[in-house]
Design a protein around this motif. Structure first.
Motif, short mmCIF file in Angstrom:
data_model
loop_
_atom_site.label_atom_id
_atom_site.label_comp_id
_atom_site.label_asym_id
_atom_site.label_seq_id
_atom_site.Cartn_x
_atom_site.Cartn_y
_atom_site.Cartn_z
N PHE A 219 1.02 -1.15 -0.13
CA PHE A 219 0.08 -0.10 0.08
C PHE A 219 0.90 1.39 -0.12
O PHE A 219 0.67 2.09 -0.71
CB PHE A 219 -0.91 0.00 1.26
N VAL A 220 1.78 1.27 0.90
CA VAL A 220 2.70 2.52 1.21
C VAL A 220 3.91 2.60 -0.15
O VAL A 220 3.99 3.57 -0.70
CB VAL A 220 3.29 2.43 2.66
N GLY A 221 4.43 1.55 0.00
CA GLY A 221 5.59 1.49 -1.05
C GLY A 221 5.28 1.60 -2.40
O GLY A 221 5.66 2.74 -3.14
N ASP A 222 4.25 1.10 -3.09
CA ASP A 222 3.85 1.36 -4.30
C ASP A 222 3.06 2.46 -4.44
O ASP A 222 3.18 3.23 -5.55
CB ASP A 222 2.65 0.24 -4.62
N GLY A 223 2.37 3.17 -3.37
CA GLY A 223 2.00 4.60 -3.58
C GLY A 223 3.02 5.38 -3.54
O GLY A 223 2.79 6.40 -4.45
N GLU B 187 -2.46 5.95 -16.63
CA GLU B 187 -3.50 4.78 -16.63
C GLU B 187 -2.75 3.63 -16.04
O GLU B 187 -3.39 3.02 -15.50
CB GLU B 187 -3.45 4.39 -17.98
N SER B 188 -1.61 3.72 -16.08
CA SER B 188 -0.73 2.39 -15.58
C SER B 188 -0.52 2.37 -13.88
O SER B 188 -0.23 1.55 -13.35
CB SER B 188 0.72 2.36 -16.18
N LEU B 189 -0.69 3.45 -13.59
CA LEU B 189 -0.74 3.96 -12.21
C LEU B 189 -1.99 4.02 -11.25
O LEU B 189 -2.14 3.97 -10.27
CB LEU B 189 0.00 5.34 -11.71
N ASP B 190 -3.23 3.69 -12.28
CA ASP B 190 -4.55 3.94 -11.77
C ASP B 190 -4.96 2.56 -11.79
O ASP B 190 -5.02 1.78 -12.31
CB ASP B 190 -5.36 4.59 -12.62
N GLY B 191 -5.85 2.29 -10.34
CA GLY B 191 -6.35 1.20 -10.23
C GLY B 191 -5.59 0.09 -10.05
O GLY B 191 -5.74 -1.03 -10.71
N THR B 192 -4.48 -0.15 -9.16
CA THR B 192 -3.67 -1.10 -9.16
C THR B 192 -4.21 -2.23 -8.09
O THR B 192 -3.30 -3.07 -7.72
CB THR B 192 -2.33 -0.32 -8.48
N GLY B 193 -5.56 -2.16 -7.90
CA GLY B 193 -5.88 -3.06 -7.17
C GLY B 193 -6.94 -2.55 -5.92
O GLY B 193 -7.15 -1.51 -5.91
N ASN B 194 -7.08 -3.69 -5.18
CA ASN B 194 -8.24 -3.35 -4.08
C ASN B 194 -7.55 -2.61 -2.75
O ASN B 194 -7.29 -3.28 -1.73
CB ASN B 194 -9.05 -4.39 -3.66
N SER B 195 -7.35 -1.48 -2.92
CA SER B 195 -6.61 -0.74 -1.78
C SER B 195 -7.36 -0.76 -0.49
O SER B 195 -6.92 -0.86 0.59
CB SER B 195 -5.97 0.60 -2.02
N ALA B 196 -8.73 -0.72 -0.66
CA ALA B 196 -9.72 -0.81 0.52
C ALA B 196 -9.45 -2.09 1.19
O ALA B 196 -9.45 -2.14 2.53
CB ALA B 196 -11.07 -0.61 0.17
N PHE B 197 -9.41 -3.03 0.44
CA PHE B 197 -9.06 -4.29 1.44
C PHE B 197 -7.75 -4.25 2.10
O PHE B 197 -7.77 -4.64 3.22
CB PHE B 197 -8.72 -5.56 0.15
N VAL B 198 -6.79 -3.50 1.56
CA VAL B 198 -5.51 -3.44 2.52
C VAL B 198 -5.89 -2.85 3.65
O VAL B 198 -5.46 -3.11 4.74
CB VAL B 198 -4.29 -2.87 1.70
N VAL B 199 -6.40 -1.61 3.71
CA VAL B 199 -6.64 -0.69 4.82
C VAL B 199 -7.70 -1.28 5.62
O VAL B 199 -7.26 -1.39 6.85
CB VAL B 199 -7.43 0.44 4.14
N THR B 200 -8.37 -2.08 5.24
CA THR B 200 -9.46 -2.92 6.20
C THR B 200 -8.81 -3.99 6.86
O THR B 200 -8.78 -3.95 8.22
CB THR B 200 -10.44 -3.58 5.39
N ARG B 201 -8.05 -4.75 6.11
CA ARG B 201 -7.19 -5.68 7.07
C ARG B 201 -6.08 -5.21 7.87
O ARG B 201 -5.97 -5.90 8.99
CB ARG B 201 -6.40 -6.74 5.76
N GLY C 189 -0.48 10.83 4.70
CA GLY C 189 -2.12 10.52 4.33
C GLY C 189 -2.44 9.06 4.29
O GLY C 189 -3.43 8.53 4.81
N ARG C 190 -1.45 8.43 3.51
CA ARG C 190 -1.50 6.87 3.55
C ARG C 190 -1.67 6.13 4.63
O ARG C 190 -2.16 5.33 5.01
CB ARG C 190 -0.78 6.27 2.36
N MET C 191 -0.40 6.60 5.56
CA MET C 191 -0.40 5.79 6.81
C MET C 191 -1.37 6.20 7.85
O MET C 191 -2.06 5.17 8.58
CB MET C 191 0.98 6.60 7.30
N ALA C 192 -2.03 7.58 7.75
CA ALA C 192 -3.16 7.86 8.51
C ALA C 192 -4.51 7.22 8.16
O ALA C 192 -5.19 6.48 8.93
CB ALA C 192 -3.61 9.34 8.19
N GLU C 193 -4.37 6.52 6.98
CA GLU C 193 -5.50 5.83 6.29
C GLU C 193 -5.62 4.38 6.88
O GLU C 193 -6.38 3.69 7.06
CB GLU C 193 -5.77 5.65 4.73
N LEU C 194 -4.26 3.88 6.95
CA LEU C 194 -4.08 2.48 7.74
C LEU C 194 -4.17 2.61 9.06
O LEU C 194 -4.25 1.62 9.70
CB LEU C 194 -2.76 2.07 7.26
#
Length: 235
Positions: free
Chosen positions: A113-117, A140-154, A226-231
């Protein structure tokens, strides 16, 4: 690297050999990153504690592979052997992944989540200095790289179940940040084509001076927070 002259449908900006070299290097490094991310996520899926988690990571890996194919095809359109364009970045990615090998499943999720971001932030910054067509492909290649909501939730669920792991994961996130920024600076310094793209754009006046580069890394740091806070983690 085997190259031919620009194809008839390539933008006029590619008449500048330095710009063309920079774009080829940029597409090469992103393509390698996408293939590397696919491989890493597929490996992480083996450590997933449930079948649902395995499926979610497999879906994220599939998205990365799809982006890789698009970048590979664009390099071929430019008359470039795509794997030759990717090869110069193998050492940089290997170095980063060796230095940031996760010790468990949760660290792997945070890294994804963090590294790829962070990597995506860096490439988006460079994309601002590209011709319209190449910019669109990169974004386009950087968009929609997967279900980030799944990572945050877990990650949040894990912290809720055991709050003591939050400190360890926060430290891990800071380490990822430091290594990612260091690698981004090294990659730009080691490949003069990328530097050329940054300091002089193809379809916009000028490029980045030292102050602008400083602001770029400041924006990347802010996005990381911001990404860390989301996690649910401190940055």
């Amino acid at each position: 690297m085997a190259e031919s002259t620009s194809a008839p449908d390539t933008p006029a900006a590619f008449e500048d050999p330095l710009y063309r070299k920079g774009v080829i290097e940029l597409l090469g490094v992103i393509a390698y990153g996408e293939l590397s991310a696919f491989e890493r996520l597929a490996e992480d899926a083996k450590l997933a504690p449930t079948l649902r988690d395995k499926a979610e990571l497999a879906q994220m890996a599939q998205a990365e592979l799809g982006h890789f194919f698009g970048l590979r095809d664009r390099l071929e359109t430019l008359g470039v052997e795509p794997y030759a364009a990717m090869e110069p970045f193998e050492e940089s990615f290997t170095r980063f992944h060796v230095q940031t090998a996760p010790s468990d499943w949760l660290e792997g999720l945070v890294k994804a989540f963090v590294g790829d971001g962070l990597a995506a932030d860096f490439y988006r910054e460079i994309a601002a200095y590209l011709d319209v067509d190449t910019r669109a492909l990169v974004l386009e290649s950087l968009d929609g790289t997967g279900n980030s909501a799944f990572v945050v939730t877990r990650v949040r669920e894990a912290i809720a179940a055991d709050p003591t792991i939050a400190g360890r994961l926060a430290l891990w996130g800071r380490r990822l940040m430091g290594e990612a920024l260091s690698q981004a600076q090294l990659v730009a310094a080691e490949h003069d084509g990328l530097t050329t793209v940054l300091v002089g754009g193809a379809d916009r006046a000028g490029g980045m001076d030292l102050a602008a580069i400083g602001r770029m890394f400041a924006r990347m740091t802010e996005n990381h927070a911001g990404r860390m806070a989301e996690l649910g983690l401190d940055s």
